[in-house]
Structures are given as structure tokens and as C-alpha cells.
Design a protein around this motif. Sequence first.
Motif, PDB file in Angstrom:
ATOM      1  N   ILE A 200       0.836  -1.197   0.000  1.00  0.00           N
ATOM      2  CA  ILE A 200       0.000   0.000   0.000  1.00  0.00           C
ATOM      3  C   ILE A 200       0.873   1.250   0.000  1.00  0.00           C
ATOM      4  CG2 ILE A 200      -1.582   1.381   1.422  1.00  0.00           C
ATOM      5  CD1 ILE A 200      -2.954  -1.215   2.244  1.00  0.00           C
ATOM      6  N   ASN A 201       1.901   1.249   0.852  1.00  0.00           N
ATOM      7  CA  ASN A 201       2.817   2.399   0.904  1.00  0.00           C
ATOM      8  C   ASN A 201       3.520   2.605  -0.432  1.00  0.00           C
ATOM      9  OD1 ASN A 201       2.326   3.128   3.555  1.00  0.00           O
ATOM     10  ND2 ASN A 201       3.811   1.709   4.374  1.00  0.00           N
ATOM     11  N   SER A 202       3.949   1.497  -1.057  1.00  0.00           N
ATOM     12  CA  SER A 202       4.647   1.594  -2.346  1.00  0.00           C
ATOM     13  C   SER A 202       3.732   2.165  -3.422  1.00  0.00           C
ATOM     14  CB  SER A 202       5.150   0.205  -2.775  1.00  0.00           C
ATOM     15  OG  SER A 202       6.083  -0.303  -1.861  1.00  0.00           O
ATOM     16  N   LYS A 203       2.513   1.642  -3.477  1.00  0.00           N
ATOM     17  CA  LYS A 203       1.561   2.121  -4.482  1.00  0.00           C
ATOM     18  C   LYS A 203       1.208   3.586  -4.240  1.00  0.00           C
ATOM     19  CE  LYS A 203       0.003   0.065  -7.263  1.00  0.00           C
ATOM     20  NZ  LYS A 203       0.399  -0.062  -8.696  1.00  0.00           N
ATOM     21  N   LEU A 204       1.055   3.967  -2.989  1.00  0.00           N
ATOM     22  CA  LEU A 204       0.730   5.351  -2.646  1.00  0.00           C
ATOM     23  C   LEU A 204       1.868   6.286  -3.036  1.00  0.00           C
ATOM     24  CD1 LEU A 204      -1.298   7.245  -1.268  1.00  0.00           C
ATOM     25  CD2 LEU A 204      -0.177   6.758   0.905  1.00  0.00           C
ATOM     26  N   ARG A 218      -4.945   9.958 -18.125  1.00  0.00           N
ATOM     27  CA  ARG A 218      -6.276   9.568 -17.627  1.00  0.00           C
ATOM     28  C   ARG A 218      -6.274   8.149 -17.044  1.00  0.00           C
ATOM     29  NH1 ARG A 218      -9.841  10.333 -22.705  1.00  0.00           N
ATOM     30  NH2 ARG A 218      -7.935   9.503 -23.639  1.00  0.00           N
ATOM     31  N   GLN A 219      -5.311   7.900 -16.165  1.00  0.00           N
ATOM     32  CA  GLN A 219      -5.169   6.581 -15.553  1.00  0.00           C
ATOM     33  C   GLN A 219      -5.681   6.562 -14.105  1.00  0.00           C
ATOM     34  OE1 GLN A 219      -3.912   3.673 -17.201  1.00  0.00           O
ATOM     35  NE2 GLN A 219      -4.451   5.122 -18.841  1.00  0.00           N
ATOM     36  N   GLU A 220      -6.443   7.584 -13.733  1.00  0.00           N
ATOM     37  CA  GLU A 220      -6.925   7.659 -12.355  1.00  0.00           C
ATOM     38  C   GLU A 220      -7.740   6.436 -11.969  1.00  0.00           C
ATOM     39  OE1 GLU A 220      -6.845  12.002 -13.837  1.00  0.00           O
ATOM     40  OE2 GLU A 220      -7.347  10.014 -14.634  1.00  0.00           O
ATOM     41  N   GLU A 221      -8.650   6.013 -12.851  1.00  0.00           N
ATOM     42  CA  GLU A 221      -9.517   4.883 -12.538  1.00  0.00           C
ATOM     43  C   GLU A 221      -8.713   3.601 -12.367  1.00  0.00           C
ATOM     44  OE1 GLU A 221     -12.643   2.775 -11.437  1.00  0.00           O
ATOM     45  OE2 GLU A 221     -12.669   4.953 -11.794  1.00  0.00           O
ATOM     46  N   ARG A 222      -7.728   3.384 -13.259  1.00  0.00           N
ATOM     47  CA  ARG A 222      -6.912   2.168 -13.164  1.00  0.00           C
ATOM     48  C   ARG A 222      -6.118   2.142 -11.855  1.00  0.00           C
ATOM     49  NH1 ARG A 222      -1.763   0.723 -13.983  1.00  0.00           N
ATOM     50  NH2 ARG A 222      -1.154   2.801 -14.697  1.00  0.00           N
ATOM     51  N   LEU A 223      -5.465   3.272 -11.528  1.00  0.00           N
ATOM     52  CA  LEU A 223      -4.689   3.340 -10.292  1.00  0.00           C
ATOM     53  C   LEU A 223      -5.589   3.216  -9.068  1.00  0.00           C
ATOM     54  CD1 LEU A 223      -1.592   3.711  -9.922  1.00  0.00           C
ATOM     55  CD2 LEU A 223      -2.394   4.199 -12.225  1.00  0.00           C
ATOM     56  N   ARG A 224      -6.797   3.831  -9.175  1.00  0.00           N
ATOM     57  CA  ARG A 224      -7.735   3.737  -8.062  1.00  0.00           C
ATOM     58  C   ARG A 224      -8.149   2.288  -7.820  1.00  0.00           C
ATOM     59  NH1 ARG A 224     -11.774   6.589 -10.072  1.00  0.00           N
ATOM     60  NH2 ARG A 224     -10.641   8.537  -9.698  1.00  0.00           N
ATOM     61  N   GLN A 225      -8.336   1.540  -8.909  1.00  0.00           N
ATOM     62  CA  GLN A 225      -8.728   0.140  -8.792  1.00  0.00           C
ATOM     63  C   GLN A 225      -7.591  -0.714  -8.227  1.00  0.00           C
ATOM     64  OE1 GLN A 225     -11.874  -1.125  -9.360  1.00  0.00           O
ATOM     65  NE2 GLN A 225     -10.956  -2.897  -8.346  1.00  0.00           N
ATOM     66  N   GLU A 226      -6.366  -0.448  -8.710  1.00  0.00           N
ATOM     67  CA  GLU A 226      -5.217  -1.201  -8.200  1.00  0.00           C
ATOM     68  C   GLU A 226      -5.019  -0.940  -6.702  1.00  0.00           C
ATOM     69  OE1 GLU A 226      -1.774  -0.275 -10.481  1.00  0.00           O
ATOM     70  OE2 GLU A 226      -2.524  -1.204 -12.331  1.00  0.00           O
ATOM     71  N   PHE A 227      -5.131   0.329  -6.310  1.00  0.00           N
ATOM     72  CA  PHE A 227      -4.999   0.663  -4.890  1.00  0.00           C
ATOM     73  C   PHE A 227      -6.126   0.028  -4.085  1.00  0.00           C
ATOM     74  CE2 PHE A 227      -5.599   3.319  -1.147  1.00  0.00           C
ATOM     75  CZ  PHE A 227      -4.299   3.433  -0.671  1.00  0.00           C
ATOM     76  N   SER A 228      -7.328   0.055  -4.646  1.00  0.00           N
ATOM     77  CA  SER A 228      -8.477  -0.533  -3.960  1.00  0.00           C
ATOM     78  C   SER A 228      -8.303  -2.041  -3.768  1.00  0.00           C
ATOM     79  CB  SER A 228      -9.756  -0.253  -4.759  1.00  0.00           C
ATOM     80  OG  SER A 228     -10.878  -0.838  -4.152  1.00  0.00           O
ATOM     81  N   GLN A 232      -8.190  -3.734  -0.239  1.00  0.00           N
ATOM     82  CA  GLN A 232      -9.192  -4.735   0.097  1.00  0.00           C
ATOM     83  C   GLN A 232      -8.538  -6.014   0.620  1.00  0.00           C
ATOM     84  OE1 GLN A 232     -12.548  -4.609   0.164  1.00  0.00           O
ATOM     85  NE2 GLN A 232     -12.545  -6.715   0.921  1.00  0.00           N
ATOM     86  N   GLU A 233      -7.448  -6.431  -0.050  1.00  0.00           N
ATOM     87  CA  GLU A 233      -6.760  -7.645   0.395  1.00  0.00           C
ATOM     88  C   GLU A 233      -6.160  -7.439   1.783  1.00  0.00           C
ATOM     89  OE1 GLU A 233      -3.560 -10.940  -1.305  1.00  0.00           O
ATOM     90  OE2 GLU A 233      -3.715  -8.967  -2.266  1.00  0.00           O
ATOM     91  N   HIS A 234      -5.632  -6.240   2.028  1.00  0.00           N
ATOM     92  CA  HIS A 234      -5.092  -5.936   3.354  1.00  0.00           C
ATOM     93  C   HIS A 234      -6.190  -6.014   4.408  1.00  0.00           C
ATOM     94  CE1 HIS A 234      -4.052  -3.140   6.665  1.00  0.00           C
ATOM     95  NE2 HIS A 234      -2.861  -3.714   6.560  1.00  0.00           N
ATOM     96  N   MET A 235      -7.373  -5.483   4.091  1.00  0.00           N
ATOM     97  CA  MET A 235      -8.482  -5.529   5.035  1.00  0.00           C
ATOM     98  C   MET A 235      -8.909  -6.967   5.298  1.00  0.00           C
ATOM     99  SD  MET A 235     -12.316  -3.900   4.792  1.00  0.00           S
ATOM    100  CE  MET A 235     -12.927  -5.326   3.900  1.00  0.00           C
TER     101      MET A 235
END
Length: 581
Positions: A200-204, A218-228, A232-235
Motif C-alpha cells: 500500500i505504501n509503495s503504491k501510494l 487519464r489513468q486515475e480509474e486504473r490506479l484507483r482500482q489497483e490501490f483498492s 481490500q486484500e489488506h483488510m
Amino acid sequence: MTSKSQQWQTFKRLLSYLKPYKLLTFFALLLLLMTTIVKNVIPLVASNFIDHFLANLNQTAMLILVGYYGLYLLQTLLQYLGNLLFAKVSFSIVRDIRRDAFANMEKLGMSYFDQTPAGAIVSRITNDTEAISEMFSGILANFVSAIFIFVVTFYTMLGLNHGLTFLVSMLLPCIFILVTLYRKLSEPVISKTRSLLSDINSKLSESIEGISIIQAFRQEERLRQEFSDINQEHMTYANRSMALDSLFLRPAMSLLKLLAYALLMLYFGLSWQESGVTAGLIYAFIQYVNRLFDPLIEVTQNFSTLQTSMVAAGRVFALIDRKDYEPSQSASGPIITQGDIEFKDVSFSYDGKNQILDKVSFRVKKGETIAFVGSTGSGKSSIINVLMRFYDFQSGQVLIDGRDIRTYDQATLRQTIGLVLQDPFLYHGTIKSNIKMYQDLTDEDVKASAKFVDADQFIQKLPKGYDDPVTERGSTFSTGQRQLLAFARTVASQPKILILDEATANIDSETEQTVQKSLEKMRQGRTTIAIAHRLSTIQDANCIYVLNKGKIIEQGSHQELLALEGTYHRMYQLQAGMMDN
């Protein structure tokens, strides 16, 4: 997942950091032991009061009550002081570990940073060391306290009544079975949770650094999904860890404690007339069961934190233990007086498999300027990496003033070479601190350097001049202004060798004139190696080398290379055509 032996080695290594704080730790342990003794005296006083004074509240009984509550106050004071000392030791140890990790990181070679995300490194030195702090400040104190309490309480119980002590002891194996089972099930879950937090820290970190590119494409959605997905897996794993805690910790331990109460009450109910067990003794034993079980419950509750701390400590120590340092240099060596450079059949590879430089040879003398051009991946920047000793070359020779580059100590080498990159890096601070770079320079030296490269003009227009704040990476300045500040920083160090790695690649045409003028002054009397994308900026070089797949395929002056009508000629025509269009 780490083995038991690895965890034990990690734990012993953590304890080795206690050595500088032995006296402080001794007093902290002494306070814990005194707290434990006071805790065990309190039920004895209560038992004596119930059996001998409860029915006859005389003056002695009142004194015992005052003493009883006084012991509670003493216990609180001793516990507070003990925890305070343990916290001081903890913060000191974490400071030392964080210092060691940072110091070793600074010595690592560029290959480590090529392979490791910045966010992962930050996570090691911040989050992981913070997890270690939790172990020393709370868990270690709880573990030591639990041992003291268990030994002192068990000894006191034996002294009071062997039969009741035996009943309570029957439940102890169940506790150790629960702890062992919990440890076996929780360790892989905790390890995975910690690993995902690093992801998570690396991706952030990656997303913040590259936010302009993300938005531009315009890669906001892709990055948002990868971070999500990572979040989610961390949770998911965090929930698994919490489920194990909820099952094996307080509920299971509390159930065993209630069972101990039931055994004591049953024994008292069935045999109080024959055995001589008094109400005061049963009260004392109930208190001692609390004393016995509560620390064990608390230790077991903290076991997940201990597991996390062990995993975190292992990751920090892995960083501290890395030895893939930047290429070694002589401990002390000669001084570079001229700055003449020569490469003799130098071959270099980043991974030992793919050849990046293939027997490259060239020479440049003091006051001369040479340039390297070529397509991406041709080896231009690799020549700079080898010369700066960011990486070691596999064969050939690199000479400065006729001496092997390895014979110079690192400080001499880095002080002699001034490096200006395509994307200049500015640090959080002020204009002045970015030019000085913590060198022993006066304010006059700083201003003279800025004036020399024509940076003084825009600096004087800033609200605070040379004391104007610089935000992260100098984002409030234009590319040209950042480059001029980088020039001033380089000039301030008075290098004999100047390396320009596409220093004008990202600068607009209007600013380029100022930058080129500054470069001309900087190059005077210095050995200069330039990597250029714009061929118009290197036409006055003494020699231009054309690289292709790690080999020099053409060399000569601008006019000589044009006359060859080879690769350089085609590159020049292509750029000239693009400018005409």
C-alpha cells in the motif's frame, strides 16, 4: 513466513540494542519486580482482614484498611515509573535502529534502488520501526511483568495452600496449548498483513510521485482500482487476524479463568469444614487467580503485536544487513589536479548478462568538451554511471589524471565531479540551502555562484530572496529556474570535471538561451562530458561520440560527422526538419 529459529535470532538481536541502556533497563525491571511484590501482598492483607477483623472493626482493622489502600497507591506509582522507564528505553532503541537502517541505506548501490520501490524503503524505516517500538514500550514490559507475577504469585499460592494451588495448576497446560495454537495460526496471517501494508505504501508513493503522468494519461480509474484491490486484500487479512484474536485471546482465556473460579468454589463448598479452608483464603486465591491469569491474557492479547514486531524487525534488519554497497574506493588516495579522463576498453552490464557498454574507449583533457549522442538505450547514461562510480564496470580501465579511478577516495571523486541532470532535484528548504548543499560556504559564495550562472536575477525577485522556501522537488519553480539553481549548486562546489546529462532537454527555447550562456561559462577550464538530445547544443564540442548498442560507431567534430553522412548526419537532418516544421 519466518521460522522459529529466525524469530529467535531476531529477538536476540533486538535485545542486543538494550546494551547501551542496561542501567535504565535494570531500574525499570526493579520497579516491575517491586510492583509485583506489592500486588501479591495486597491479597494477603485482604485475606487476613476478612478472617480476623471483618467481624470486629477495631482501630487495628482501620489501620489495616488504610494500609490496604495505601498499597494500591504504591502499586500505581511503581507501575507508572516502571512503564515510563520502559518507554524511554523503547524510544531510544527505535531511534538507534532507525539510524542504523538509514545509515546503511545511504551506502547501498544504485542497483538496490533500481529494484526496490521507494515506498517499500520508507515503510521499513518508518512503519516497521514503529512496530518495534510497540514491542519494547508495552509488550516487553508486559512479558517481563508476567514472568515476575507468575513466579511470585505461584510461590505465594504454594505457601498458602498446596491443594488449591494444584487445582489451579491443572489449567495451566490448557493455556500453553492455546498460545501455541494461536501462534501457529496467526503468524502467516500477520506476516501477509504486514507485507500488504508495505505494498500500500509503495503504491501510494508511486502514485503521488507520478500524479502528473497519471492525470495526463487519464489513468486515475486504473490506479484507483489497483490501490483498492491491495487495500481490500489488506483488510481481508486484517479481519482474519482480528478473528483469530477474538477467538483465542480474551474469550478463551477468560473461560479458563472462570473454570478456575468454579473449581475453587466447588472445593470450598465440599470441603471447607474438613480442610480448614477459610473464606479469606478463598478470597485470596480468587485474587491470585486474577493475578495469574490476567497477565497471561494480556500477554496472549499482545502476541499478535509481538508477531508483527518480529516480522517488522526482520524486515528492518534485512535492510541493515544488505551489503550490496556502491563500488568500493580507496580509503585515501591522491588529489585530482587536472581532471583528464580516459576510458580504455570499458565493458559494463547492470545484470551481468546484457552488455550495456562494449569496450568503449575515449579520452578528454582538461578544458575540453566531449559529447555523447545516440538512441535511447545506447549506453550514454551508463558512461556517466560508471564514471560517477554508481556502478562498477566489469572490464577495462577508467583513468582520471592517468590513475585508476578506484585509487581515489570517494569524497575526492564526488567533490571533483559536478553532475547536472536532466531533471534537477531540489530539496525541501530554502534557495540558499539548496545551493550550499550543507557545504562550508558563506552567503557571499552562494550569491557569487548564483550570479555566475545568471540565477541571481530571478532569485532577487522572490519575496524572501535567497531565503525563499523551496517546496518538495522545487515544484513552484519552472524547469529552467530549477536547472539554474542546479547549476549554481554545481558551481559552488568548484568541480574540475563537469557532467551534463541532457541538461537542456526539458527547457523551453527562451530559457535555453540563458541556460546555454551559463553552461558556456561553467565549462571554461573544466573537463566536460555532455549527453545531449538536442544536437544544436553540442556543436562546439571538441569531439562528439555516436553510440549504438553500447559501442562507439562514429566520432569527430560536428562538421566532421556531418561530412561522414552517417548516423549523426541522419539525426541532425531529422532534428533540423522537425524544427523547420
